[in-house]
Enzyme design. Structure first.
Site, PDB file in Angstrom:
ATOM      1  N   LYS A 194     -34.497  25.514 -29.353  1.00  0.00           N
ATOM      2  CA  LYS A 194     -33.477  25.898 -30.329  1.00  0.00           C
ATOM      3  C   LYS A 194     -34.111  25.795 -31.714  1.00  0.00           C
ATOM      4  CE  LYS A 194     -28.893  24.576 -31.930  1.00  0.00           C
ATOM      5  NZ  LYS A 194     -27.764  23.683 -31.672  1.00  0.00           N
ATOM      6  N   LYS A 247     -32.788  29.998 -28.062  1.00  0.00           N
ATOM      7  CA  LYS A 247     -31.743  30.284 -29.032  1.00  0.00           C
ATOM      8  C   LYS A 247     -32.297  30.227 -30.449  1.00  0.00           C
ATOM      9  CE  LYS A 247     -27.682  28.095 -30.695  1.00  0.00           C
ATOM     10  NZ  LYS A 247     -26.949  26.912 -30.800  1.00  0.00           N
TER      11      LYS A 247
HETATM   12  C1  PBG Z   1     -24.382  22.795 -32.076  1.00  0.00           C
HETATM   13  C2  PBG Z   1     -24.558  24.251 -31.867  1.00  0.00           C
HETATM   14  C3  PBG Z   1     -24.799  25.279 -32.806  1.00  0.00           C
HETATM   15  C4  PBG Z   1     -24.750  26.473 -32.084  1.00  0.00           C
HETATM   16  C5  PBG Z   1     -24.527  26.149 -30.749  1.00  0.00           C
HETATM   17  N1  PBG Z   1     -24.438  24.780 -30.639  1.00  0.00           N
HETATM   18  C6  PBG Z   1     -24.959  25.253 -34.269  1.00  0.00           C
HETATM   19  C7  PBG Z   1     -26.059  24.546 -34.926  1.00  0.00           C
HETATM   20  O1  PBG Z   1     -27.025  24.110 -34.310  1.00  0.00           O
HETATM   21  O2  PBG Z   1     -25.927  24.399 -36.142  1.00  0.00           O
HETATM   22  C8  PBG Z   1     -24.890  27.853 -32.643  1.00  0.00           C
HETATM   23  C9  PBG Z   1     -24.239  28.940 -31.862  1.00  0.00           C
HETATM   24  C10 PBG Z   1     -24.052  30.217 -32.582  1.00  0.00           C
HETATM   25  O3  PBG Z   1     -24.483  30.412 -33.730  1.00  0.00           O
HETATM   26  O4  PBG Z   1     -23.433  31.104 -31.969  1.00  0.00           O
HETATM   27  N2  PBG Z   1     -25.473  22.083 -32.460  1.00  0.00           N
END
Ligand code: PBG
Length: 326
Positions: A194, A247
């Site tokens: 991520k 992601k």
């Molecule tokens: C929680 C999380 C996030 C997303 C999914 N889980 C946001 C972040 O890391 O700030 C993003 C999902 C999206 O943008 O659709 N940590």
């Protein structure tokens, strides 16, 4: 070579093209994210994500029925709380809106696969994904809390828990917690790779999870790195993850392809909020065709090697695929 070889022979009509197509999209490829919020009668559109809503639990039946009717049986739940705190303890409340949603969905639609996001950013008052100790998000303190959060979701009936905070050791901490409580059949979908991305903007508005100060670069990955992505994924495999995720999605197709080549676990792609918003906004201006671009982007994930895709387009895409007759 030409003139013996003419590649256009295989593109002559829709049926031939379908016959030789190397990648296929199906409604079973999609996982739909759902935002559950406290309260009653809430069904509020997210301004930067037209067509996506925040739902209070009592408003879930209609959207879940729509998914059932369309054949999208996999969902990923995100929660919120009215009680934010420094450590985000309300995240593991056994009567949280996420637990209530899991219970409702699994009771009413037992054939659904319910996954839950396991992260503290919507539950901490500072908006970071773990407690802050001396100005730094503390890794091991976070592990204790997210393991309890995962356990509360398992108790409510979740099929998979999905830790998304990019803490070191998050997968093994959760695996041990679940196994110790006999939830050996509950799986872990790890947000393995991520990136610290600008594409999460609309989500943070929706999930009320924006960091009050600073950014997430001390735990989420640097978009410059791919060897590190393989390292992250390797550790998750060793820690017992059942599925890996990359992601955001479209800017990171090379990462999906690299993971697909190196690991034998399912690789999920997350087409995140900003990717959805861009397609929506451009199509609302009449600059692109929403259906064509959305389906093309989803196909690209599969071509790159994704096994399944988390996408806000899940419901529409499943409908478009059902309509599409060649
Ligand atoms: C929680 C999380 C996030 C997303 C999914 N889980 C946001 C972040 O890391 O700030 C993003 C999902 C999206 O943008 O659709 N940590």
């Amino acid at each position: 070579m030409y003139p013996n070889t003419r590649l256009r022979r295989l593109r002559k009509n829709a049926n031939i093209r379908a016959l030789v197509s190397e990648t296929k999209l199906s409604h079973t490829d999609f996982i739909y994210p759902i935002f559950v919020v406290p309260g009653q009668g809430v069904c509020q559109e997210i301004s930067a994500m037209p067509g996506q809503f925040l739902y209070s639990c009592d408003q879930l039946p209609a959207i879940i029925k729509k998914l059932d009717d369309t054949g999208v049986y996999s969902i990923l739940l995100f929660g919120q709380t009215t009680e934010k705190s420094a450590r985000g303890e309300s995240s593991y409340d056994e009567v949280s809106v996420v637990c209530q949603a899991i219970q409702y969905i699994k009771k009413t639609y037992p054939h659904f696969t319910v996954m839950t996001d396991v992260c503290l950013c919507s539950y901490t008052d500072h908006g970071h994904c773990g407690p802050i100790v001396e100005g730094y998000v503390n890794n091991d303190a976070t592990l204790d809390i997210i393991s309890q959060m995962a356990l509360s979701h398992a108790k409510a009936g979740a099929d998979f828990v999905a830790p998304s905070g990019m803490m070191d050791g998050m997968v093994i901490a959760i695996r041990q917690k679940l196994d110790a409580a006999d939830f050996t059949e509950v799986g872990i979908l790890s947000y393995s790779v991520k990136y610290a991305s600008g594409f999460y903007g609309p989500f943070r508005e929706a999930a009320d999870s924006k960091p009050q100060e600073g950014d997430r670069k001390s735990y989420q990955m640097d978009p410059a790195n791919i060897r590190e992505a393989l390292h992250e994924a390797e550790l998750d495999v060793l820690e017992g993850a059942d599925m890996l995720m990359v992601k955001p999605g479209m800017p990171y197709l090379d990462v999906i392809a690299a993971l697909n080549k190196s690991f034998n676990l399912p690789i999920l792609a997350y087409q995140v909020s900003g990717e959805y918003s861009m397609i929506k906004a451009a199509s609302q201006k009449g600059w692109i065709d929403e259906k064509v671009v959305a389906l093309e982007s989803l196909l690209a994930f599969k071509r790159a090697g994704a096994t399944a895709i988390i996408t806000y387009f899940a419901l529409d895409a499943a409908k478009w695929l059902a309509e599409c007759n060649i």
